[in-house]
Design a protein around this motif. Structure first.
Motif, PDB file in Angstrom:
ATOM      1  N   TYR A 151      49.992  28.272  30.811  1.00 46.51           N
ATOM      2  CA  TYR A 151      50.794  29.375  30.269  1.00 46.51           C
ATOM      3  C   TYR A 151      52.264  29.064  30.081  1.00 46.51           C
ATOM      4  O   TYR A 151      52.902  29.570  29.166  1.00 46.51           O
ATOM      5  N   GLU A 152      52.808  28.250  30.988  1.00 45.43           N
ATOM      6  CA  GLU A 152      54.242  27.968  30.907  1.00 45.43           C
ATOM      7  C   GLU A 152      54.540  26.480  30.793  1.00 45.43           C
ATOM      8  O   GLU A 152      55.478  26.077  30.138  1.00 45.43           O
ATOM      9  N   GLN A 153      53.751  25.652  31.495  1.00 45.59           N
ATOM     10  CA  GLN A 153      54.116  24.243  31.642  1.00 45.59           C
ATOM     11  C   GLN A 153      53.548  23.346  30.541  1.00 45.59           C
ATOM     12  O   GLN A 153      53.670  22.132  30.614  1.00 45.59           O
ATOM     13  N   GLY A 154      52.898  23.930  29.568  1.00 48.80           N
ATOM     14  CA  GLY A 154      52.472  23.144  28.402  1.00 48.80           C
ATOM     15  C   GLY A 154      51.136  22.449  28.542  1.00 48.80           C
ATOM     16  O   GLY A 154      50.810  21.577  27.733  1.00 48.80           O
ATOM     17  N   CYS A 155      50.356  22.792  29.574  1.00 51.88           N
ATOM     18  CA  CYS A 155      49.100  22.059  29.808  1.00 51.88           C
ATOM     19  C   CYS A 155      48.164  22.155  28.604  1.00 51.88           C
ATOM     20  O   CYS A 155      47.894  23.228  28.071  1.00 51.88           O
ATOM     21  N   ARG A 156      47.656  21.001  28.176  1.00 54.34           N
ATOM     22  CA  ARG A 156      46.769  20.916  27.012  1.00 54.34           C
ATOM     23  C   ARG A 156      45.310  20.796  27.432  1.00 54.34           C
ATOM     24  O   ARG A 156      44.448  20.510  26.597  1.00 54.34           O
ATOM     25  N   GLY A 157      45.058  20.998  28.731  1.00 51.92           N
ATOM     26  CA  GLY A 157      43.694  20.847  29.241  1.00 51.92           C
ATOM     27  C   GLY A 157      42.634  21.550  28.401  1.00 51.92           C
ATOM     28  O   GLY A 157      41.628  20.926  28.047  1.00 51.92           O
ATOM     29  N   PRO A 158      42.844  22.821  28.022  1.00 52.37           N
ATOM     30  CA  PRO A 158      41.778  23.523  27.291  1.00 52.37           C
ATOM     31  C   PRO A 158      41.646  23.104  25.822  1.00 52.37           C
ATOM     32  O   PRO A 158      40.825  23.657  25.120  1.00 52.37           O
ATOM     33  N   MET A 159      42.480  22.181  25.349  1.00 50.12           N
ATOM     34  CA  MET A 159      42.290  21.735  23.960  1.00 50.12           C
ATOM     35  C   MET A 159      42.322  20.219  23.833  1.00 50.12           C
ATOM     36  O   MET A 159      42.540  19.706  22.747  1.00 50.12           O
ATOM     37  N   THR A 160      42.062  19.522  24.942  1.00 48.71           N
ATOM     38  CA  THR A 160      42.117  18.065  24.904  1.00 48.71           C
ATOM     39  C   THR A 160      40.780  17.462  25.314  1.00 48.71           C
ATOM     40  O   THR A 160      40.283  17.727  26.410  1.00 48.71           O
ATOM     41  N   HIS A 161      40.209  16.671  24.416  1.00 47.21           N
ATOM     42  CA  HIS A 161      38.929  16.027  24.729  1.00 47.21           C
ATOM     43  C   HIS A 161      39.154  14.827  25.644  1.00 47.21           C
ATOM     44  O   HIS A 161      39.775  13.852  25.236  1.00 47.21           O
ATOM     45  N   SER A 162      38.651  14.930  26.845  1.00 44.01           N
ATOM     46  CA  SER A 162      38.735  13.805  27.772  1.00 44.01           C
ATOM     47  C   SER A 162      37.946  14.162  29.019  1.00 44.01           C
ATOM     48  O   SER A 162      37.744  15.344  29.301  1.00 44.01           O
ATOM     49  N   SER A 163      37.515  13.155  29.748  1.00 44.88           N
ATOM     50  CA  SER A 163      36.807  13.461  30.993  1.00 44.88           C
ATOM     51  C   SER A 163      37.673  13.178  32.217  1.00 44.88           C
ATOM     52  O   SER A 163      37.181  12.742  33.237  1.00 44.88           O
ATOM     53  N   CYS A 164      38.977  13.460  32.073  1.00 43.30           N
ATOM     54  CA  CYS A 164      39.926  13.189  33.166  1.00 43.30           C
ATOM     55  C   CYS A 164      39.578  13.909  34.465  1.00 43.30           C
ATOM     56  O   CYS A 164      39.872  13.414  35.545  1.00 43.30           O
ATOM     57  N   ASN A 165      38.998  15.110  34.346  1.00 43.40           N
ATOM     58  CA  ASN A 165      38.670  15.846  35.554  1.00 43.40           C
ATOM     59  C   ASN A 165      37.196  15.744  35.908  1.00 43.40           C
ATOM     60  O   ASN A 165      36.725  16.400  36.819  1.00 43.40           O
ATOM     61  N   LYS A 166      36.493  14.907  35.157  1.00 43.75           N
ATOM     62  CA  LYS A 166      35.092  14.610  35.494  1.00 43.75           C
ATOM     63  C   LYS A 166      35.046  13.234  36.144  1.00 43.75           C
ATOM     64  O   LYS A 166      34.472  13.042  37.203  1.00 43.75           O
ATOM     65  N   ILE A 167      35.680  12.274  35.468  1.00 44.72           N
ATOM     66  CA  ILE A 167      35.786  10.929  36.025  1.00 44.72           C
ATOM     67  C   ILE A 167      37.222  10.812  36.538  1.00 44.72           C
ATOM     68  O   ILE A 167      38.149  10.618  35.761  1.00 44.72           O
ATOM     69  N   LEU A 168      37.393  10.973  37.821  1.00 40.47           N
ATOM     70  CA  LEU A 168      38.756  11.039  38.346  1.00 40.47           C
ATOM     71  C   LEU A 168      39.432   9.678  38.292  1.00 40.47           C
ATOM     72  O   LEU A 168      38.779   8.640  38.318  1.00 40.47           O
ATOM     73  N   TRP A 169      40.778   9.715  38.205  1.00 39.84           N
ATOM     74  CA  TRP A 169      41.538   8.484  38.131  1.00 39.84           C
ATOM     75  C   TRP A 169      41.335   7.694  39.417  1.00 39.84           C
ATOM     76  O   TRP A 169      41.655   8.170  40.499  1.00 39.84           O
ATOM     77  N   ASN A 170      40.816   6.484  39.257  1.00 37.44           N
ATOM     78  CA  ASN A 170      40.618   5.629  40.428  1.00 37.44           C
ATOM     79  C   ASN A 170      39.794   6.352  41.496  1.00 37.44           C
ATOM     80  O   ASN A 170      40.013   6.160  42.687  1.00 37.44           O
ATOM     81  N   ASP A 171      38.859   7.177  41.062  1.00 34.99           N
ATOM     82  CA  ASP A 171      38.024   7.980  41.980  1.00 34.99           C
ATOM     83  C   ASP A 171      38.843   8.922  42.847  1.00 34.99           C
ATOM     84  O   ASP A 171      38.362   9.384  43.880  1.00 34.99           O
ATOM     85  N   THR A 172      40.082   9.178  42.488  1.00 31.59           N
ATOM     86  CA  THR A 172      40.963   9.900  43.404  1.00 31.59           C
ATOM     87  C   THR A 172      41.407  11.272  42.897  1.00 31.59           C
ATOM     88  O   THR A 172      41.184  12.277  43.559  1.00 31.59           O
ATOM     89  N   SER A 173      42.037  11.310  41.734  1.00 27.63           N
ATOM     90  CA  SER A 173      42.626  12.586  41.329  1.00 27.63           C
ATOM     91  C   SER A 173      42.838  12.628  39.826  1.00 27.63           C
ATOM     92  O   SER A 173      42.330  11.766  39.087  1.00 27.63           O
TER      93      SER A 173
END
Lengths: 196, 299, 451
Positions: B209-231
């Motif tokens: 809403y404020e910080q510009g997050c593009r999560g809901p319109m960006t194709h990627s599995s960043c939150n499915k395949i976590l970075w380095n299995d971590t975050s």
């Protein structure tokens, strides 16, 4: 629409007329039942309380306005023209079915205690607010409107229209309501328009 | 494909971020990769082979991986005295598959914003979508700035096992890019109930809403395949900047673009009217649990 | 005789142009032939967008660029007389990120970049150092990948996170997150002890004599054996002048011109482009031979980086090695390895002083894009040394952005007799092999050098 729904709507329309003539608190469920030529018991089959009826009535009346504005929003015209178009529709609505506008101004806005459960904030007027958002958002995206706080813009927009409907209801206007339409639209547009 | 497919990695206009990303992959996975593939050449890693050796050899390679944007402009880049596009044009004919590693290699990325060089492009602009590579497989784009190490490895393993990989309209492997960055974000409940993050530096609230997050319109599995299995960035509180999409980098990336207070863009595939109605309703519910601190240090 | 060689494994490539006389290097030029134009890209952008752009100048030291940007943007507030509060917590979380980046970079540099050359040049090369195959090479990848997880815990990922922002950091880690960070730090300490130096880190940190080199075991012992065999303690010397630009991470800001550490004046740092290509290729002059610029302090070249930091910080072991072996390849490599231990210990201390109940971020009163006109500079010690960012904001947008990277200090061009730092170290060498190792001892990063 089911028969029950159709009936509910005609009860709402009748109630709006009564509220506007006699006032919200002076109008009772038996009054409405009488006007509808229904038994009081049967009335309760449709609305379990006057509060419930009040809430449905506000949804109904704002949805009428939302429908008007949605039609305007879907037109292929500039945002400026949309303001002129909607103002015209709104004033026609004030003339044709003043009870709808008056209900919003005289009952909804001034009897918040009736609406504080289930009608908080924009909950019962959401459809109309959404259409105003669409109008403002598109205008700003196309750089026809300047960027500003949403509530400042919303308040100005509704304040102008509502305030003028109030004057019309008080019968203080010198000319026909529709004669003022473009003047009011112009004022609204000027308050919103984009500045370099 | 041979038992141990040969991999050649070329760098052009790059920050080396994708190489660093690959090197950040889990050690067991990276070692497995080195055991099952032959990394013939990588400008930062191989010792005995030079780019010139690769260019002068007649050997064929299974995978040509390209990191960085390409330019034919030798004023701004030469590699072994040649332009990066010339190198790719030569190697493509000897390679079975071509993979653009990262957003720069896919479509120019950040480097395309340097306006004095008017020829900064992605691999597919040089070799074509239907590339001239030996297998005839379409050019594969692994967008991301940088791309996740696992996305590189999983693409290579899939091609090794199956010989082809299904791609989306942007030439990206569908299985890696059909999710949105939003999927699996730990802040999802805040999004559901339209509770915005009050500021940076908080566990609470949604960054859309404020910080510009593009999560809901960006194709990627960043939150499915976590970075380095971590975050992931959004999990720790950094808004998604949409680095897997072709409009990256955009303007004003760390704030949400709004028109008269209304978000200019809404989640992918949802009409603005529907989104605004839903938001209006969701916002009227004041959910105590989502308003307060998630973890009260003073309890 | 002249030779031109392409040097790879330096995060990009460079051309090493050597002039030989009596089998010795008589004149040397290092050409960097790539230019990406980040400073130009930033013109006209929103100030906060710099947080996304600048880490992407370099995939190896992006956190340093991020922190330099944040420092520069916070300085913009200061110069606009707008008060800003940044908590100790936020400062620690920023520096911790930088420390992790430096530690993993030093590990990679030692095993992936310099050891393969030294090993290959050795009379008795060892299989365990062979790239992509050797056990020690693979263990280095494991160690660097593991410590990067510590960074991901509060920065989300590495490389290219932008979790720092004027006013603090974007993250708000829990106690457990930070315990996990410490676990990864401890794991790296154990790796350092077992594989690199073959002794407990606490004991390592008490080493103070050149003779103590004999106590070292592990891979450093192999490195030392090969180094002495190749006389790496005798080559690579340059000006013996050192420059450290920031106090962050416990480093000691200052310069050493002759012997003692002294303060410096920022306005005496001057960058020039006498030998740097022009954007307009039509006006190219022949003395311009690459994209790297030149930076000097008070018209003198200074070396920056881990050796400089050990010197101004007065870290005894490295100071003694320097006394014995000068600013040679051996000293430079040892300074990098030594810094791993110093930084891991610093990270532990920082974790113990971290109070996570503090605010992560305190929003500045005004947004930078609302400031009509201001300017700021940011200084930080990156993996390879002194990093400076400087920008001007006009009407809420970046008007200009200037970056001076550590590799410009060390690798920026000069000309006979006023050579740049690395250039000078190349003069007098008697083989290309030596020249390559000397060049590498500066931890060359082609992408940072030209950005």
């Amino acid at each position: 629409m089911s028969a029950k729904e159709t009936k509910k709507i005609s009860i709402i329309e009748k109630s709006l007329k009564l509220f506007s003539k006699k006032g919200f608190y002076n109008t009772t469920i038996p009054d409405i039942a009488k006007a509808m030529k229904m038994s009081v018991g049967n009335m309760y089959n449709y609305f379990p309380s006057k509060e419930e009826l009040a809430k449905c009535a506000i949804k109904y009346s704002t949805n009428v306005l939302a429908q008007d504005l949605r039609e305007v929003n879907n037109m292929d015209i500039s945002s400026k023209e949309k303001i002129y178009e909607f103002t015209r529709k709104y004033f026609k609505r004030v003339k044709k079915t003043p009870e709808i506008i008056e209900y919003f101004l005289r009952v909804y806005l001034s009897n918040r205690e009736v609406f504080n459960q289930g009608c908080e904030g924009f909950l019962c007027v959401g459809e109309f607010v959404t259409e105003v958002m669409i109008l403002l958002d598109e205008g700003a995206a196309k750089k026809e409107f300047r960027d500003q706080d949403f509530f400042a813009a919303f308040g100005m927009f509704m304040g102008s229209l509502g305030g003028f409907a109030f004057l019309s209801g008080e019968k203080v206007l010198e000319k026909d309501l529709l004669d003022y339409s473009d003047l009011i639209a112009e004022n609204i547009y000027r308050a919103l328009k984009y500045e370099e | 494909m041979r038992n141990k497919p040969k991999v050649v990695w070329i760098q052009a206009l790059t920050c080396n971020g994708n190489t660093q990303s690959l090197l950040s992959s889990n050690a067991s996975r990276f070692e497995q990769f080195l055991n099952q593939f032959e990394l013939v050449y990588h400008p930062s890693l191989t010792h005995h082979t030079t780019l010139n050796d690769v260019l002068q050899s007649n050997a064929s390679y299974d995978f040509l991986l390209i990191e960085g944007a390409l330019t034919s402009n030798t004023q701004f880049l030469t590699l072994s005295d040649q332009s990066s596009t010339a190198i790719v044009e030569k190697l493509i004919k000897r390679s079975h598959y071509v993979i653009a590693v990262g957003s720069c290699a896919s479509y120019g990325g950040v480097h395309a914003k340097f306006e004095h060089n008017d020829d900064v492009v992605g691999v597919q602009s040089v070799v074509g979508k239907k590339s001239a590579c030996k297998s005839g497989h379409d050019t594969i784009n692994l967008t991301g700035c940088p791309v996740h190490p696992e996305w590189i490895l999983q693409t290579l393993y899939t091609l090794k096992a199956k010989g082809n990989i299904a791609l989306d309209d942007e030439q990206r492997p569908i299985e890696l890019y059909s999710h949105l960055a939003h999927h699996g974000c730990t802040r999802n409940e805040y999004f559901e109930w339209k509770v915005e993050s009050k500021s940076f530096g908080l566990k609470e609230g949604c960054l859309f809403y404020e910080q510009g997050c593009r999560g809901p319109m960006t194709h990627s599995s960043c939150n499915k395949i976590l970075w380095n299995d971590t975050s992931s960035k959004t999990r720790v509180g950094m808004p998604c900047i949409g680095c897997t999409e072709t409009d990256f980098p955009r303007e004003n990336m760390l704030e949400t673009k709004k028109n008269i207070g209304i978000p200019a863009e809404v989640p992918l595939g949802i009409s603005k009217r529907a989104y605004l109605s839903l938001t209006g309703i969701a916002k009227t519910f004041k959910i105590e649990r989502l308003i307060g601190k998630l973890i009260d240090e003073n309890r | 005789m002249k030779t031109v060689d392409i040097i790879e494994r330096i995060e990009g490539e460079a051309k090493l142009n050597l002039h030989w006389k009596n089998n010795r290097v008589n004149d040397a030029y290092i050409e960097f032939l790539n230019f990406r134009g980040f400073e130009y890209m930033l013109e006209g952008k929103a100030p906060l967008d710099a947080l996304v752009y600048t880490p992407r100048m370099c995939g190896i030291c992006g956190q340093a660029h991020l922190l330099a940007t944040v420092n520069a943007l916070e300085d913009c507030y200061k110069n606009a007389n707008i008060e800003l509060h940044v908590t100790a917590k936020a400062k620690i979380l920023r520096e911790l990120g930088l420390i992790i980046e430096i530690v993993q970079s030093h590990i990679k540099w030692f095993y992936f970049f310099i050891m393969p050359d030294i090993n290959a040049a050795s009379m008795t090369p060892r299989k365990e150092f062979e790239p992509l195959k050797g056990q020690q090479w693979l263990k280095a990848q494991r160690a660097s990948s593991e410590i990067t997880k510590a960074l991901a815990l509060f920065a989300g990922q590495w490389p290219h996170t932008s979790y720092m922002v004027p006013g603090g950091v974007m993250c708000d880690p829990t106690h457990m997150d930070m315990i996990l960070v410490e676990n990864y730090i401890d794991q790296t300490i154990a790796y350092f002890e077992k594989e690199l130096v073959g002794m407990e880190m606490q004991n390592y940190l008490t080493l103070s004599q050149t003779d103590d080199l004999k106590l070292l075991k592990g891979d450093i012992k192999s490195f030392l054996k090969m180094s002495f065999e190749q006389s790496l303690e005798k080559i690579g010397q340059s000006y013996n002048r050192f420059f450290v630009i920031s106090d962050a991470c416990g480093f000691h800001k200052g310069k050493i011109r002759l012997k003692n550490v002294s303060k410096f004046e920022m306005n005496k740092i001057k960058e020039h482009d006498d030998f740097t290509f022009e954007l307009n290729s039509k006006i190219q002059k022949k003395e311009k031979y690459g994209w790297a610029k030149t930076v000097k302090y008070d018209n003198l070249f200074y070396e920056t980086g881990p050796l400089a930091r050990a010197m101004t910080q007065n870290r005894r072991f490295i100071k003694q090695l320097h006394k014995t072996y000068d600013d040679s390849v051996l000293t430079r490599v040892m300074a990098r390895v030594d810094e791993i231990a110093y930084l891991l210990q610093t990270a532990k201390t920082m974790l113990h002083t971290l109070d996570i109940s503090e605010e992560s971020y305190i929003a500045p009163k005004t947004a930078l894009k609302e400031i009509n006109s201001t300017f700021g500079t940011g200084f930080i010690e990156a993996t390879r040394g002194a990093l400076k960012h400087e920008l001007i904001i006009h009407e809420g947008k970046i008007k200009s952005y200037d970056v001076v990277t550590p590799t410009v200090w060390n690798l920026g061009p000069g000309e006979k007799p006023d050579y740049g730092v690395a250039q000078k170290a190349l003069i007098g060498l008697n083989s290309l092999q030596e020249a390559t190792i000397v060049l590498r001892s500066f931890d060359v990063c082609s992408v940072c050098t030209t950005h």
